[in-house]
Design a protein around this motif. Structure first.
Motif, PDB file in Angstrom:
ATOM      1  N   ASN A   1      -6.894  30.616   7.983  1.00 48.08           N
ATOM      2  CA  ASN A   1      -5.629  31.053   8.566  1.00 48.08           C
ATOM      3  C   ASN A   1      -5.753  32.526   8.961  1.00 48.08           C
ATOM      4  OD1 ASN A   1      -3.005  30.605   9.428  1.00 48.08           O
ATOM      5  ND2 ASN A   1      -2.117  31.239   7.467  1.00 48.08           N
ATOM      6  N   LEU A   2      -6.311  32.782  10.135  1.00 42.64           N
ATOM      7  CA  LEU A   2      -6.673  34.130  10.559  1.00 42.64           C
ATOM      8  C   LEU A   2      -5.456  34.941  10.987  1.00 42.64           C
ATOM      9  CD1 LEU A   2      -9.832  33.313  12.715  1.00 42.64           C
ATOM     10  CD2 LEU A   2      -9.788  34.246  10.390  1.00 42.64           C
ATOM     11  N   GLY A   3      -5.359  36.152  10.461  1.00 39.74           N
ATOM     12  CA  GLY A   3      -4.342  37.090  10.900  1.00 39.74           C
ATOM     13  C   GLY A   3      -4.863  37.914  12.068  1.00 39.74           C
ATOM     14  N   ASN A   4      -4.211  39.028  12.341  1.00 35.98           N
ATOM     15  CA  ASN A   4      -4.642  39.893  13.430  1.00 35.98           C
ATOM     16  C   ASN A   4      -5.967  40.561  13.059  1.00 35.98           C
ATOM     17  OD1 ASN A   4      -4.977  42.133  15.270  1.00 35.98           O
ATOM     18  ND2 ASN A   4      -2.832  41.810  15.853  1.00 35.98           N
ATOM     19  N   LEU A   5      -6.986  40.354  13.890  1.00 38.74           N
ATOM     20  CA  LEU A   5      -8.318  40.869  13.596  1.00 38.74           C
ATOM     21  C   LEU A   5      -8.601  42.197  14.284  1.00 38.74           C
ATOM     22  CD1 LEU A   5     -10.317  37.523  13.882  1.00 38.74           C
ATOM     23  CD2 LEU A   5      -9.348  38.585  11.840  1.00 38.74           C
ATOM     24  N   GLY A   6      -7.556  42.827  14.779  1.00 40.01           N
ATOM     25  CA  GLY A   6      -7.731  44.128  15.414  1.00 40.01           C
ATOM     26  C   GLY A   6      -8.541  44.026  16.690  1.00 40.01           C
ATOM     27  N   SER A   7      -9.573  44.853  16.827  1.00 38.56           N
ATOM     28  CA  SER A   7     -10.380  44.869  18.044  1.00 38.56           C
ATOM     29  C   SER A   7     -11.147  43.571  18.241  1.00 38.56           C
ATOM     30  CB  SER A   7     -11.366  46.047  17.995  1.00 38.56           C
ATOM     31  OG  SER A   7     -12.240  45.906  16.881  1.00 38.56           O
ATOM     32  N   ARG A   8     -11.321  42.790  17.155  1.00 42.54           N
ATOM     33  CA  ARG A   8     -12.038  41.521  17.262  1.00 42.54           C
ATOM     34  C   ARG A   8     -11.089  40.368  17.597  1.00 42.54           C
ATOM     35  NH1 ARG A   8     -13.885  39.880  12.507  1.00 42.54           N
ATOM     36  NH2 ARG A   8     -12.630  41.346  11.309  1.00 42.54           N
ATOM     37  N   ASN A   9      -9.823  40.663  17.743  1.00 40.40           N
ATOM     38  CA  ASN A   9      -8.849  39.606  18.022  1.00 40.40           C
ATOM     39  C   ASN A   9      -8.967  39.123  19.469  1.00 40.40           C
ATOM     40  OD1 ASN A   9      -6.943  38.468  16.169  1.00 40.40           O
ATOM     41  ND2 ASN A   9      -5.362  38.892  17.697  1.00 40.40           N
ATOM     42  N   ASP A  10      -8.843  37.825  19.657  1.00 41.59           N
ATOM     43  CA  ASP A  10      -8.823  37.253  21.005  1.00 41.59           C
ATOM     44  C   ASP A  10      -7.387  37.337  21.514  1.00 41.59           C
ATOM     45  OD1 ASP A  10      -9.194  35.876  23.320  1.00 41.59           O
ATOM     46  OD2 ASP A  10      -9.344  33.902  22.383  1.00 41.59           O
ATOM     47  N   HIS A  11      -7.084  38.395  22.271  1.00 40.44           N
ATOM     48  CA  HIS A  11      -5.725  38.657  22.722  1.00 40.44           C
ATOM     49  C   HIS A  11      -4.824  38.750  21.486  1.00 40.44           C
ATOM     50  CE1 HIS A  11      -7.770  36.920  26.246  1.00 40.44           C
ATOM     51  NE2 HIS A  11      -7.011  37.758  26.930  1.00 40.44           N
ATOM     52  N   ASP A  12      -3.766  37.942  21.428  1.00 39.57           N
ATOM     53  CA  ASP A  12      -2.871  37.981  20.271  1.00 39.57           C
ATOM     54  C   ASP A  12      -2.954  36.668  19.486  1.00 39.57           C
ATOM     55  OD1 ASP A  12      -1.763  36.582  22.379  1.00 39.57           O
ATOM     56  OD2 ASP A  12       0.292  37.185  21.956  1.00 39.57           O
ATOM     57  N   SER A  13      -4.128  36.029  19.504  1.00 39.90           N
ATOM     58  CA  SER A  13      -4.314  34.740  18.847  1.00 39.90           C
ATOM     59  C   SER A  13      -4.248  34.877  17.332  1.00 39.90           C
ATOM     60  CB  SER A  13      -5.662  34.143  19.239  1.00 39.90           C
ATOM     61  OG  SER A  13      -5.753  33.980  20.635  1.00 39.90           O
ATOM     62  N   LEU A  14      -3.587  33.878  16.695  1.00 41.22           N
ATOM     63  CA  LEU A  14      -3.376  33.921  15.252  1.00 41.22           C
ATOM     64  C   LEU A  14      -3.502  32.524  14.649  1.00 41.22           C
ATOM     65  CD1 LEU A  14      -0.154  36.149  15.187  1.00 41.22           C
ATOM     66  CD2 LEU A  14      -2.464  36.903  14.549  1.00 41.22           C
TER      67      LEU A  14
ATOM     68  N   PRO B   1       1.406  34.090  20.347  1.00 39.72           N
ATOM     69  CA  PRO B   1       2.842  34.313  20.528  1.00 39.72           C
ATOM     70  C   PRO B   1       3.204  34.564  21.991  1.00 39.72           C
ATOM     71  CG  PRO B   1       2.062  35.505  18.603  1.00 39.72           C
ATOM     72  CD  PRO B   1       0.851  34.968  19.288  1.00 39.72           C
ATOM     73  N   SER B   2       2.363  35.286  22.710  1.00 44.36           N
ATOM     74  CA  SER B   2       2.665  35.611  24.104  1.00 44.36           C
ATOM     75  C   SER B   2       2.616  34.379  25.004  1.00 44.36           C
ATOM     76  CB  SER B   2       1.681  36.651  24.626  1.00 44.36           C
ATOM     77  OG  SER B   2       0.358  36.147  24.631  1.00 44.36           O
ATOM     78  N   ALA B   3       1.995  33.279  24.521  1.00 43.53           N
ATOM     79  CA  ALA B   3       1.917  32.055  25.313  1.00 43.53           C
ATOM     80  C   ALA B   3       2.993  31.057  24.917  1.00 43.53           C
ATOM     81  CB  ALA B   3       0.535  31.422  25.169  1.00 43.53           C
ATOM     82  N   GLY B   4       3.912  31.492  24.040  1.00 40.65           N
ATOM     83  CA  GLY B   4       5.040  30.644  23.693  1.00 40.65           C
ATOM     84  C   GLY B   4       4.846  29.728  22.516  1.00 40.65           C
ATOM     85  N   TRP B   5       3.827  29.961  21.709  1.00 46.36           N
ATOM     86  CA  TRP B   5       3.592  29.093  20.565  1.00 46.36           C
ATOM     87  C   TRP B   5       4.539  29.399  19.406  1.00 46.36           C
ATOM     88  CZ3 TRP B   5       0.596  24.829  20.534  1.00 46.36           C
ATOM     89  CH2 TRP B   5      -0.345  24.676  21.553  1.00 46.36           C
ATOM     90  N   GLY B   6       5.145  30.560  19.386  1.00 50.74           N
ATOM     91  CA  GLY B   6       6.057  30.939  18.312  1.00 50.74           C
ATOM     92  C   GLY B   6       5.884  32.393  17.959  1.00 50.74           C
TER      93      GLY B   6
ATOM     94  N   GLN C   1       5.711  32.613  12.350  1.00 52.96           N
ATOM     95  CA  GLN C   1       5.691  31.154  12.419  1.00 52.96           C
ATOM     96  C   GLN C   1       4.268  30.627  12.564  1.00 52.96           C
ATOM     97  OE1 GLN C   1       8.384  30.820  15.771  1.00 52.96           O
ATOM     98  NE2 GLN C   1       9.976  29.884  14.483  1.00 52.96           N
ATOM     99  N   ILE C   2       3.507  31.223  13.459  1.00 48.37           N
ATOM    100  CA  ILE C   2       2.154  30.732  13.720  1.00 48.37           C
ATOM    101  C   ILE C   2       1.269  30.870  12.492  1.00 48.37           C
ATOM    102  CG2 ILE C   2       0.059  31.209  15.067  1.00 48.37           C
ATOM    103  CD1 ILE C   2       1.904  31.906  17.418  1.00 48.37           C
ATOM    104  N   MET C   3       1.534  31.867  11.656  1.00 50.11           N
ATOM    105  CA  MET C   3       0.742  32.061  10.447  1.00 50.11           C
ATOM    106  C   MET C   3       1.099  31.055   9.357  1.00 50.11           C
ATOM    107  SD  MET C   3      -1.597  34.283  10.866  1.00 50.11           S
ATOM    108  CE  MET C   3      -2.046  34.507   9.139  1.00 50.11           C
ATOM    109  N   ASP C   4       2.117  30.231   9.573  1.00 49.56           N
ATOM    110  CA  ASP C   4       2.445  29.161   8.631  1.00 49.56           C
ATOM    111  C   ASP C   4       1.644  27.926   9.047  1.00 49.56           C
ATOM    112  OD1 ASP C   4       3.738  26.694   7.679  1.00 49.56           O
ATOM    113  OD2 ASP C   4       5.217  28.055   6.838  1.00 49.56           O
TER     114      ASP C   4
END
Length: 371
Positions: free
Chosen positions: A108-121, A128-133, A137-140
């Motif tokens: 259950n990956l949180g924000n990986l900073g510079s290694r993050n793929d956009h705002d994927s969680l 979140p920016s693509a409307g998933w929640g 919420q996404i971290m649940d």
């Protein structure tokens, strides 16, 4: 279907005993899901499949499946239970688990900073920016799994798609072919946590075991419904790299799994001749008219002795259950049958060959009279 409010999953019971049990007529070893509870201590649905239940060991730990540890397997259990709650069939559980394996390694990956793929969680790397929640919420894992399944429901025909295609329709990944390699281990995880559920019919929610001609939740099916004759590397035939399925001439042959046709040929006999449009005989040599298919997990299947030129071409994509040819007796053959081989690591040589009988049983699509 409305999305339920996120629940905080607490694993109270993990693994139960490992048993040998009968499923779909063949014995398999399965590890059952003991139980999960929500924050109010209410037991969630255990996703049970075709096998038979066994004693629960409440003090045991979740299993480790190859490189996946307890925390990752707990997340897989959540994904499976959400699928069961939503009345999605076991094939969907395999797709969801394989997707999370690719996206997050079931972490259950949180924000990986510079290694993050956009705002994927999260487990599915939803944005979140693509409307998933919202990020919360996404971290649940329950919320994220629910969103994945609800999106999968909107994909027309997902039940019969190759896993990687169905996953890609949901995820819209930059690496659309990456999901396929996780299918074998995802199937194993579903079987171990859900009592052999990958043996169930792919689009059934009633946990009916797959039988001849039906696609198991694992994505595999019998190439033909027939008794096993000559077996794999027997004392009398130590170089026999597959099994012979005894069935009548012109019987349709199905692709055992989705994949890419890698070889279509008239196999030469011992004298270097390509004479496949006539009946063969023992000692002639060669596979006659044959097809090879490369499937997920670098598994190659081979189909020999067809009665006529196969119906498929090299490079063609096929889906499990597609008819690729008809049974015959061309090549080194004493009568109509399908010679069927399974090879690992896409190794066409005898070194890659394994016994198809236990392999197909493990996929929930047992050969011969087992189904």
């Amino acid at each position: 279907m409305s999305v339920p409010r996120p629940r905080r999953i607490v694993v109270l019971v993990a693994l139960v005993a490992t048993l040998t049990l009968l499923c779909c007529g063949g014995s398999i070893t399965a590890v059952l899901l003991g139980g999960l509870t929500d924050g109010d201590n209410n037991k969630l649905n255990a996703a049970l499949g075709c096998g038979k239940g066994g004693p629960v060991d409440p003090d045991s730990k979740l299993p480790r499946v190859r490189q996946y540890g307890a925390a990752q397997i707990r997340n897989a259990a959540v994904i499976i239970n959400v699928g069961s709650d939503l009345k999605m069939p076991p094939r969907a559980w395999v797709i969801a688990v394989a997707t999370a394996m690719q996206e997050s390694r079931l972490t259950n990956l949180g924000n990986l900073g510079s290694r993050n793929d956009h705002d994927s969680l999260g487990l599915f790397q939803q944005r979140p920016s693509a409307g998933w929640g919202t990020p919360e919420q996404i971290m649940d894992p329950v919320y994220a799994s629910t969103k994945f399944y609800n999106k999968l429901k909107t994909v027309e025909g997902w039940e019969n798609m190759p896993l990687t295609e169905a996953a890609q329709r949901v995820q819209i990944s930059a690496y659309p072919d990456a999901y396929a390699k996780h299918e074998p281990i995802a199937t194993q995880i579903v079987n171990e946590l859900a009592d052999g559920a990958a043996s169930a019919v792919g689009n059934s929610i009633s946990m009916v075991c797959a039988s001849g001609g039906q696609i198991a939740a694992s994505g595999w099916t019998n190439p033909v419904k027939a008794a096993v004759g000559s077996g794999f590397r027997t004392a009398g035939r130590p170089t026999h790299q597959g099994v012979d399925l005894i069935v009548g001439r012109y019987t349709p042959i199905a692709a055992a799994a989705s994949g890419i046709v890698s070889k279509v040929k008239c196999d030469e006999d011992h004298r270097g001749r390509q004479t496949c449009n006539v009946d063969g005989y023992p000692g002639k040599g060669g596979c006659g008219w044959m097809v090879e298919i490369q499937s997920a997990g670098d598994v190659m299947t081979r189909y020999c002795h067809m009665v006529q030129r196969p119906f498929v071409k090299e490079g063609q994509e096929v889906t499990a259950g597609d008819i690729i040819g008809r049974v015959g007796t061309s090549g080194n053959s004493s009568g109509p049958h399908l010679h069927f081989e399974v090879h690992l690591n896409n190794d066409r040589s005898s070194a890659g060959a394994i016994d198809p009988v236990p392999f197909m049983r493990q996929q929930g699509a047992p050969l011969g009279g087992e189904g």
